[in-house]
Motif scaffolding. Structure first.
Motif, mmCIF file in Angstrom:
data_model
loop_
_atom_site.group_PDB
_atom_site.id
_atom_site.type_symbol
_atom_site.label_atom_id
_atom_site.label_comp_id
_atom_site.label_asym_id
_atom_site.label_seq_id
_atom_site.Cartn_x
_atom_site.Cartn_y
_atom_site.Cartn_z
ATOM 1 N N UNK A 60 9.068 -61.924 44.973
ATOM 2 C CA UNK A 60 9.856 -61.932 46.492
ATOM 3 C C UNK A 60 10.845 -61.062 46.066
ATOM 4 N N UNK A 61 11.292 -61.247 45.071
ATOM 5 C CA UNK A 61 12.185 -59.763 43.920
ATOM 6 C C UNK A 61 11.171 -58.823 43.306
ATOM 7 N N UNK A 62 9.976 -58.930 43.199
ATOM 8 C CA UNK A 62 9.061 -57.523 43.111
ATOM 9 C C UNK A 62 8.903 -56.854 45.009
ATOM 10 N N UNK A 63 8.630 -57.631 45.846
ATOM 11 C CA UNK A 63 8.633 -57.209 47.172
ATOM 12 C C UNK A 63 9.961 -55.840 47.540
ATOM 13 N N UNK A 64 11.249 -57.039 47.050
ATOM 14 C CA UNK A 64 12.401 -56.404 47.627
ATOM 15 C C UNK A 64 13.153 -55.469 46.614
ATOM 16 N N UNK A 65 12.486 -55.661 45.039
ATOM 17 C CA UNK A 65 13.079 -54.125 44.197
ATOM 18 C C UNK A 65 12.237 -52.856 44.306
ATOM 19 N N UNK A 66 10.783 -53.537 44.816
ATOM 20 C CA UNK A 66 9.784 -52.410 44.316
ATOM 21 C C UNK A 66 8.494 -52.150 45.316
ATOM 22 N N UNK A 67 9.499 -52.744 46.622
ATOM 23 C CA UNK A 67 8.616 -51.924 47.485
ATOM 24 C C UNK A 67 8.684 -50.392 47.942
ATOM 25 N N UNK A 68 8.229 -49.546 48.263
ATOM 26 C CA UNK A 68 7.761 -48.413 48.566
ATOM 27 C C UNK A 68 8.217 -47.813 50.080
ATOM 28 N N UNK A 69 9.079 -48.607 50.734
ATOM 29 C CA UNK A 69 9.095 -48.686 52.372
ATOM 30 C C UNK A 69 10.265 -47.335 52.228
ATOM 31 N N UNK A 70 9.981 -47.051 53.521
ATOM 32 C CA UNK A 70 10.542 -45.259 53.457
ATOM 33 C C UNK A 70 12.006 -45.517 54.409
ATOM 34 N N UNK A 71 11.657 -47.101 55.273
ATOM 35 C CA UNK A 71 12.546 -47.778 56.134
ATOM 36 C C UNK A 71 14.078 -47.911 55.543
ATOM 37 N N UNK A 72 15.226 -47.776 56.206
ATOM 38 C CA UNK A 72 16.293 -47.867 55.780
ATOM 39 C C UNK A 72 16.571 -49.808 54.786
ATOM 40 N N UNK A 73 16.410 -49.987 56.973
ATOM 41 C CA UNK A 73 16.773 -50.991 56.651
ATOM 42 C C UNK A 73 15.272 -52.626 57.280
ATOM 43 N N UNK A 74 14.913 -53.297 55.708
ATOM 44 C CA UNK A 74 13.666 -53.878 55.709
ATOM 45 C C UNK A 74 13.664 -55.457 55.682
ATOM 46 N N UNK A 75 12.401 -55.427 56.888
ATOM 47 C CA UNK A 75 12.586 -57.487 57.056
ATOM 48 C C UNK A 75 11.408 -58.274 56.256
ATOM 49 N N UNK A 76 11.697 -59.362 55.370
ATOM 50 C CA UNK A 76 11.241 -60.132 55.210
ATOM 51 C C UNK A 76 11.135 -61.254 55.167
ATOM 52 N N UNK A 77 10.150 -62.955 55.284
ATOM 53 C CA UNK A 77 10.229 -63.542 56.349
ATOM 54 C C UNK A 77 9.684 -64.871 54.950
ATOM 55 N N UNK A 78 10.249 -66.149 54.327
ATOM 56 C CA UNK A 78 9.823 -67.091 54.197
ATOM 57 C C UNK A 78 9.529 -67.692 54.900
ATOM 58 N N UNK A 79 8.289 -68.402 54.918
ATOM 59 C CA UNK A 79 7.988 -69.461 55.965
ATOM 60 C C UNK A 79 7.430 -70.310 55.400
ATOM 61 N N UNK A 80 8.047 -71.625 55.930
ATOM 62 C CA UNK A 80 6.851 -72.895 55.769
ATOM 63 C C UNK A 80 7.465 -74.088 56.001
ATOM 64 N N UNK A 81 7.197 -75.409 56.087
ATOM 65 C CA UNK A 81 7.116 -76.556 57.067
ATOM 66 C C UNK A 81 8.616 -76.892 56.428
ATOM 67 N N UNK A 82 9.664 -77.923 57.458
ATOM 68 C CA UNK A 82 10.823 -77.940 56.434
ATOM 69 C C UNK A 82 10.437 -79.124 55.256
#
Length: 225
Positions: A60-82
């Motif tokens: 998740x850290x690599x995704x949030x700081x290393x993504x090459x997306x050109x969007x000014x506001x990007x979305x990431x999700x953590x999905x899993x059961x309770x």
């Protein structure tokens, strides 16, 4: 029939006594009502007690700081059961040194079942100013948020999201997209269902499906998942 009922009753009492002697009764709890937000969770965690999630945090850290997306506001999700530790994982990401150095501002909002756009915006502003907010007008709240986030990239965590309504999401995202067009910011959502991630338009590569911790890690003392 009366005799059978008597035998069953006696057996239940026996099982209850055995459970009490083993201390199992202390683990039985009445389920608390689901939080409607308003600070139900927070971003602080004792990282030294978190175990078995190192790879999840790294990804998740690599995704949030290393993504090459050109969007000014990007979305990431953590999905899993309770109970898997989605909130704890999000906390660990927020408190990671690389994340702290990369994002100028980190905002945490507990959403739960009540996805109220106005409340979320108000809590964002309160998090930024560390002051109670009595402003009722959304446009004014957004102007204040924009003032606080000027020239800053930010990470907004929306914890424990249940709502699958695309319209609610579009209202919030539309409100936030114009806040800072020159910086790349992220929204990190935690949820129990894939449908919430889909409604939030999370790209497949930006969805992190949390799995159970291996048995060897679970038995380590003084740790949390």
């Amino acid at each position: 029939m009366a005799k059978k009922v008597k035998i069953i009753s006696q057996y239940i009492k026996y099982v209850n006594r055995q459970a009490t002697e083993l201390g199992l009764q202390q683990r039985v709890q009445v389920s608390a009502p689901v939080s409607k937000g308003g600070g139900g969770t927070h971003s602080r965690v004792d990282s030294s007690r978190v175990v078995g999630r190192e790879a999840d945090i790294r990804r998740l850290v690599d995704l949030l700081i290393g993504s090459t997306t050109h969007q000014t506001l990007s979305i990431a999700s953590i999905v899993g059961m309770g109970g898997l530790g989605k909130t704890t994982l999000a906390k660990s990401v927020c408190n990671n040194d690389k994340i702290q150095n990369h994002f100028k501002t980190i905002i945490w909002v507990c959403v739960a079942k009540n996805f109220d756009v106005q409340r979320i915006l108000v809590e964002m502003l309160e998090s930024l100013t560390r002051k109670p907010c009595d402003i009722k007008n959304n446009d004014t709240v957004l102007r204040e948020i924009q003032k606080e986030l000027k020239e800053k990239n930010f990470l907004l965590v929306l914890d424990d999201v249940w709502d699958e309504d695309i319209k609610n999401w579009e209202d919030l995202k539309g409100s936030l997209q114009g806040i800072n067009e020159s910086k790349r910011s992220w929204i990190l959502v935690t949820s129990r269902t894939e449908n919430v991630a889909l409604a939030r338009e999370t790209l497949p590569d930006h969805r992190h499906h949390l799995k159970t911790v291996i048995d060897e890690e679970c038995v380590k003392p003084n740790r949390i998942l």
